[in-house]
Design a protein around this motif. Structure first.
Motif, PDB file in Angstrom:
ATOM      1  N   GLY A  25     -18.951 -14.652 -18.084  1.00 23.72           N
ATOM      2  CA  GLY A  25     -18.851 -13.261 -18.502  1.00 23.72           C
ATOM      3  C   GLY A  25     -17.843 -13.013 -19.608  1.00 23.72           C
ATOM      4  N   VAL A  26     -16.893 -13.950 -19.792  1.00 23.12           N
ATOM      5  CA  VAL A  26     -15.892 -13.770 -20.844  1.00 23.12           C
ATOM      6  C   VAL A  26     -16.554 -13.711 -22.213  1.00 23.12           C
ATOM      7  CG1 VAL A  26     -13.864 -14.769 -21.963  1.00 23.12           C
ATOM      8  CG2 VAL A  26     -14.065 -14.829 -19.480  1.00 23.12           C
ATOM      9  N   GLU A  27     -17.597 -14.507 -22.406  1.00 26.08           N
ATOM     10  CA  GLU A  27     -18.306 -14.499 -23.690  1.00 26.08           C
ATOM     11  C   GLU A  27     -18.868 -13.113 -23.990  1.00 26.08           C
ATOM     12  OE1 GLU A  27     -21.143 -17.509 -24.659  1.00 26.08           O
ATOM     13  OE2 GLU A  27     -20.202 -18.994 -23.354  1.00 26.08           O
ATOM     14  N   LEU A  28     -19.551 -12.544 -23.025  1.00 22.91           N
ATOM     15  CA  LEU A  28     -20.161 -11.232 -23.215  1.00 22.91           C
ATOM     16  C   LEU A  28     -19.099 -10.162 -23.420  1.00 22.91           C
ATOM     17  CD1 LEU A  28     -22.759  -9.566 -23.279  1.00 22.91           C
ATOM     18  CD2 LEU A  28     -22.610  -9.365 -20.791  1.00 22.91           C
ATOM     19  N   THR A  29     -18.018 -10.247 -22.660  1.00 21.64           N
ATOM     20  CA  THR A  29     -16.919  -9.291 -22.799  1.00 21.64           C
ATOM     21  C   THR A  29     -16.335  -9.331 -24.204  1.00 21.64           C
ATOM     22  OG1 THR A  29     -16.334  -9.405 -20.457  1.00 21.64           O
ATOM     23  CG2 THR A  29     -14.607  -8.703 -21.970  1.00 21.64           C
ATOM     24  N   LEU A  30     -16.077 -10.529 -24.694  1.00 21.17           N
ATOM     25  CA  LEU A  30     -15.460 -10.675 -26.005  1.00 21.17           C
ATOM     26  C   LEU A  30     -16.366 -10.137 -27.108  1.00 21.17           C
ATOM     27  CD1 LEU A  30     -13.457 -13.796 -27.135  1.00 21.17           C
ATOM     28  CD2 LEU A  30     -14.881 -12.553 -28.740  1.00 21.17           C
ATOM     29  N   ILE A  31     -17.641 -10.495 -27.051  1.00 25.50           N
ATOM     30  CA  ILE A  31     -18.583 -10.051 -28.083  1.00 25.50           C
ATOM     31  C   ILE A  31     -18.748  -8.527 -28.047  1.00 25.50           C
ATOM     32  CG2 ILE A  31     -21.006 -10.136 -28.798  1.00 25.50           C
ATOM     33  CD1 ILE A  31     -20.969 -13.116 -27.924  1.00 25.50           C
ATOM     34  N   GLY A 178     -11.585  -1.730 -17.414  1.00 30.62           N
ATOM     35  CA  GLY A 178     -13.019  -1.870 -17.189  1.00 30.62           C
ATOM     36  C   GLY A 178     -13.632  -2.917 -18.088  1.00 30.62           C
ATOM     37  N   ASN A 179     -14.810  -2.616 -18.596  1.00 31.01           N
ATOM     38  CA  ASN A 179     -15.508  -3.513 -19.511  1.00 31.01           C
ATOM     39  C   ASN A 179     -16.489  -2.660 -20.309  1.00 31.01           C
ATOM     40  OD1 ASN A 179     -16.259  -5.886 -20.787  1.00 31.01           O
ATOM     41  ND2 ASN A 179     -16.393  -7.041 -18.877  1.00 31.01           N
ATOM     42  N   GLY A 180     -17.198  -3.269 -21.238  1.00 31.15           N
ATOM     43  CA  GLY A 180     -18.129  -2.496 -22.041  1.00 31.15           C
ATOM     44  C   GLY A 180     -19.232  -3.360 -22.619  1.00 31.15           C
ATOM     45  N   PHE A 181     -20.342  -2.715 -22.978  1.00 35.46           N
ATOM     46  CA  PHE A 181     -21.524  -3.422 -23.448  1.00 35.46           C
ATOM     47  C   PHE A 181     -22.181  -2.632 -24.574  1.00 35.46           C
ATOM     48  CE2 PHE A 181     -20.561  -4.313 -19.141  1.00 35.46           C
ATOM     49  CZ  PHE A 181     -20.758  -5.669 -18.981  1.00 35.46           C
ATOM     50  N   ASP A 182     -22.821  -3.345 -25.467  1.00 38.15           N
ATOM     51  CA  ASP A 182     -23.619  -2.687 -26.499  1.00 38.15           C
ATOM     52  C   ASP A 182     -24.913  -2.233 -25.836  1.00 38.15           C
ATOM     53  OD1 ASP A 182     -25.080  -1.841 -28.630  1.00 38.15           O
ATOM     54  OD2 ASP A 182     -25.010  -3.733 -29.740  1.00 38.15           O
ATOM     55  N   LEU A 183     -24.930  -1.020 -25.373  1.00 39.53           N
ATOM     56  CA  LEU A 183     -26.049  -0.534 -24.562  1.00 39.53           C
ATOM     57  C   LEU A 183     -27.325  -0.351 -25.360  1.00 39.53           C
ATOM     58  CD1 LEU A 183     -24.103   1.977 -22.311  1.00 39.53           C
ATOM     59  CD2 LEU A 183     -24.770  -0.376 -21.791  1.00 39.53           C
ATOM     60  N   PHE A 251     -30.150 -19.861 -18.939  1.00 38.49           N
ATOM     61  CA  PHE A 251     -29.248 -18.965 -19.659  1.00 38.49           C
ATOM     62  C   PHE A 251     -29.959 -18.462 -20.905  1.00 38.49           C
ATOM     63  CE2 PHE A 251     -26.047 -18.345 -23.043  1.00 38.49           C
ATOM     64  CZ  PHE A 251     -25.314 -17.322 -22.461  1.00 38.49           C
ATOM     65  N   LEU A 252     -30.150 -17.145 -21.001  1.00 39.10           N
ATOM     66  CA  LEU A 252     -30.909 -16.553 -22.090  1.00 39.10           C
ATOM     67  C   LEU A 252     -30.026 -15.670 -22.954  1.00 39.10           C
ATOM     68  CD1 LEU A 252     -34.119 -15.387 -20.165  1.00 39.10           C
ATOM     69  CD2 LEU A 252     -33.733 -17.572 -21.315  1.00 39.10           C
ATOM     70  N   LYS A 253     -30.414 -15.503 -24.196  1.00 38.78           N
ATOM     71  CA  LYS A 253     -29.778 -14.526 -25.059  1.00 38.78           C
ATOM     72  C   LYS A 253     -30.044 -13.124 -24.493  1.00 38.78           C
ATOM     73  CE  LYS A 253     -28.317 -17.500 -28.151  1.00 38.78           C
ATOM     74  NZ  LYS A 253     -26.868 -17.766 -28.366  1.00 38.78           N
ATOM     75  N   THR A 254     -29.168 -12.196 -24.837  1.00 39.07           N
ATOM     76  CA  THR A 254     -29.218 -10.864 -24.235  1.00 39.07           C
ATOM     77  C   THR A 254     -30.576 -10.200 -24.375  1.00 39.07           C
ATOM     78  OG1 THR A 254     -26.844 -10.515 -24.531  1.00 39.07           O
ATOM     79  CG2 THR A 254     -28.215  -8.547 -24.286  1.00 39.07           C
ATOM     80  N   ASN A 255     -31.189 -10.278 -25.554  1.00 41.68           N
ATOM     81  CA  ASN A 255     -32.444  -9.561 -25.777  1.00 41.68           C
ATOM     82  C   ASN A 255     -33.533 -10.004 -24.802  1.00 41.68           C
ATOM     83  OD1 ASN A 255     -34.197  -7.744 -27.339  1.00 41.68           O
ATOM     84  ND2 ASN A 255     -35.221  -9.635 -27.941  1.00 41.68           N
ATOM     85  N   GLU A 283     -25.243  -4.888 -16.614  1.00 40.90           N
ATOM     86  CA  GLU A 283     -26.428  -5.198 -17.414  1.00 40.90           C
ATOM     87  C   GLU A 283     -27.687  -4.721 -16.692  1.00 40.90           C
ATOM     88  OE1 GLU A 283     -26.110  -8.909 -20.114  1.00 40.90           O
ATOM     89  OE2 GLU A 283     -25.180  -9.483 -18.216  1.00 40.90           O
ATOM     90  N   ALA A 284     -27.733  -4.921 -15.388  1.00 45.09           N
ATOM     91  CA  ALA A 284     -28.876  -4.437 -14.613  1.00 45.09           C
ATOM     92  C   ALA A 284     -28.957  -2.916 -14.649  1.00 45.09           C
ATOM     93  CB  ALA A 284     -28.781  -4.937 -13.172  1.00 45.09           C
TER      94      ALA A 284
END
Length: 362
Positions: A25-31, A178-183, A251-255, A283-284
Motif C-alpha cells: 500500500g505504500v506505493e499507492l499512498t506515495l503516488i 488518513g490517506n487519499g486516492f485519485d478517485l 497484481f494489476l495496475k489501478t485501471n 479502493e472498493a
C-alpha cells in the motif's frame, strides 16, 4: 491555516521499485500523494530505487534513482528481530542520496519507508525529516525509536489512523492524516450481483484463508488480487478448498484492478494484524463496492457498519459469513460518496502539507 507552496523531497520505500507491487500500500499512498501535491501547486522531487515509475499524471516530478538490494520487510520478521541492512542495500543508498539532495533548499524531506535508519537520523541531520508511519508496531526496535523520537520531535511523526497510532506509546496526541486516492481513476459501478473479491499481499497476516472460507460457504468463486509473497501459504489455502474456489488475478495496475473490483458484490477484508489504514477498503468503496471486514486496525476505523459495509468481531468467521449475506442492504452510492468526502488525493495532500507547514512555522 494558509499553506504556502512547498518544495518537498519524498523518499520511497526500500522494498521494491515503484510499480513492482512489492511495496504494498505504500506505493499507492506515495503516488496518490504526489498527484495531490502537484494539484495543489507544490514542487516535488522523489528519491526511489532503480526501475521506479510514476504514472503520466505525475509528469514533471523529477525522480533521482539509487541502486541496491531490497531491505527485508518487517512484516515477515519477528517482533524482536534486530535491524539488518544487506550489503549494498538500497536503504542507506536512499538516505545518502536524500541527505545530499536535501541540501538544495527543500522545505522538508518526507520518509515513506518503515525502517529504523531514517527515524534514527532525524535529530542528527540538518534537513527536516518527516515520517508517515505506514504500519503498526510490528518491530520492537522501530517502536522504541518512534517512541524516543516522539519525546523530542513529536511533530515529525504522522499516522494513517488513530488505531494505528495507538500501537505506539506516544508523548502527545498523534497527528492522523488518513490517506487519499485519485478517485477519477475509480469508476462507480451500481450493480451488486457480481462475485466476491479480496485484495492484498498474499501473506499470512492478511488472512486470505478466511475470505476463501466465506466464498466456499456460498459455493462462489473468490477473485483474489495481489502479489503472492508466500507461495507455500497460497498453495496451502488453494489445496484446502475445491478447485475453482480461488481465481488468482495477480497484481494489476489501478485501471484494470478497479474495473474488475467494481463488478464485485462485496470485498471481504480479513486482516490478522493491526492494519495501519486499509487501502483496498477505500479502493472498493470508491467503486461502490461494500466491504465486509473484521473490526481490526485501520479498516475498523474506515468502514461505517450498516452504511458502507459491515464490521464483525475479529476472527469470527461465522459473523463474517452472516454479514456477507447482508451486503445487498448497502447503498453502493453511499460507499462512493464516503470515498469522495474522506479519501481524495487532494484532501490527503492538504492534510500532509498542513502537518509539515505547522512544524516549519513553530
Amino acid at each position: 491555516m494558509t499553506v504556502k507552496a512547498l518544495k518537498l523531497l519524498l523518499v520511497s520505500t526500500p522494498i521494491g521499485f515503484l510499480g513492482s507491487g512489492q511495496g504494498g500500500g505504500v506505493e499507492l499512498t506515495l503516488i496518490s500523494l504526489v498527484k495531490g501535491l502537484l494539484e495543489l501547486g507544490h514542487e516535488v522531487v522523489l528519491i526511489a530505487p532503480n526501475g521506479s515509475e510514476l504514472p503520466k499524471e505525475c509528469e514533471g516530478v523529477e525522480i533521482r534513482y539509487v541502486s541496491g538490494f531490497d531491505q527485508p520487510s518487517w512484516q515477515h520478521q519477528d517482533y524482536g528481530s534486530p535491524v539488518i541492512i544487506p550489503a549494498n542495500g538500497v536503504l542507506p543508498m536512499l538516505w545518502e542520496k536524500a541527505l545530499d539532495v536535501g541540501k538544495e533548499d527543500f522545505d522538508a524531506i518526507l520518509n515513506f519507508g518503515y525502517d529504523w535508519l531514517p527515524l534514527w537520523l532525524t535529530p542528527h541531520v540538518e534537513p527536516r525529516l518527516f515520517h508517515l508511519i505506514s504500519m503498526g508496531a510490528v518491530s520492537k526496535v522501530i517502536k522504541d525509536q518512534i517512541m524516543k523520537l516522539s519525546k523530542t520531535q513529536h511533530s515529525r511523526l504522522a499516522f494513517h489512523t488513530h488505531v494505528q497510532a495507538s500501537d505506539y506509546e506516544l508523548s502527545d496526541t498523534p497527528t492522523v492524516v488518513g490517506n487519499g486516492f485519485d478517485l477519477n481513476q475509480y469508476k462507480f459501478q451500481s450493480k451488486s450481483d457480481g462475485p466476491l473479491g479480496w485484495a492484498g499481499r498474499v501473506a499470512p497476516e492478511k488472512g486470505l484463508e478466511d475470505a476463501v472460507a466465506v466464498a466456499a460457504h456460498f459455493d462462489d468463486t473468490l477473485l483474489v488480487w495481489g502479489l503472492i509473497e508466500d507461495e507455500n501459504y497460497a498453495r496451502t489455502i488453494e489445496e484446502s478448498y475445491p478447485p475453482g474456489t480461488i481465481d488468482w488475478r495477480g497484481f494489476l495496475k489501478t485501471n484494470e484492478f478497479q474495473d474488475q473490483l467494481g463488478k464485485c458484490r462485496a470485498l471481504i477484508n480479513t486482516p490478522k494484524w493491526n492494519e495501519a489504514y486499509g487501502n483496498v477498503v477505500v479502493e472498493a468503496l470508491a467503486c461502490g463496492v461494500p466491504v465486509v471486514a473484521y473490526k481490526r486496525g485501520g479498516p475498523g476505523e474506515l468502514i461505517q457498519s450498516g452504511s458502507t459495509g459491515w464490521l464483525v468481531a475479529p476472527d469470527d468467521l461465522d459473523a463474517l459469513i452472516s454479514a456477507t449475506y447482508r451486503v445487498n442492504e448497502i447503498d453502493r452510492l453511499k460507499c462512493r460518496n464516503w470515498a469522495i468526502d474522506s479519501a481524495s488525493s487532494k484532501g490527503f495532500a492538504k492534510r500532509i502539507t498542513s502537518w509539515v507547514q505547522k512544524d516549519i512555522m513553530e
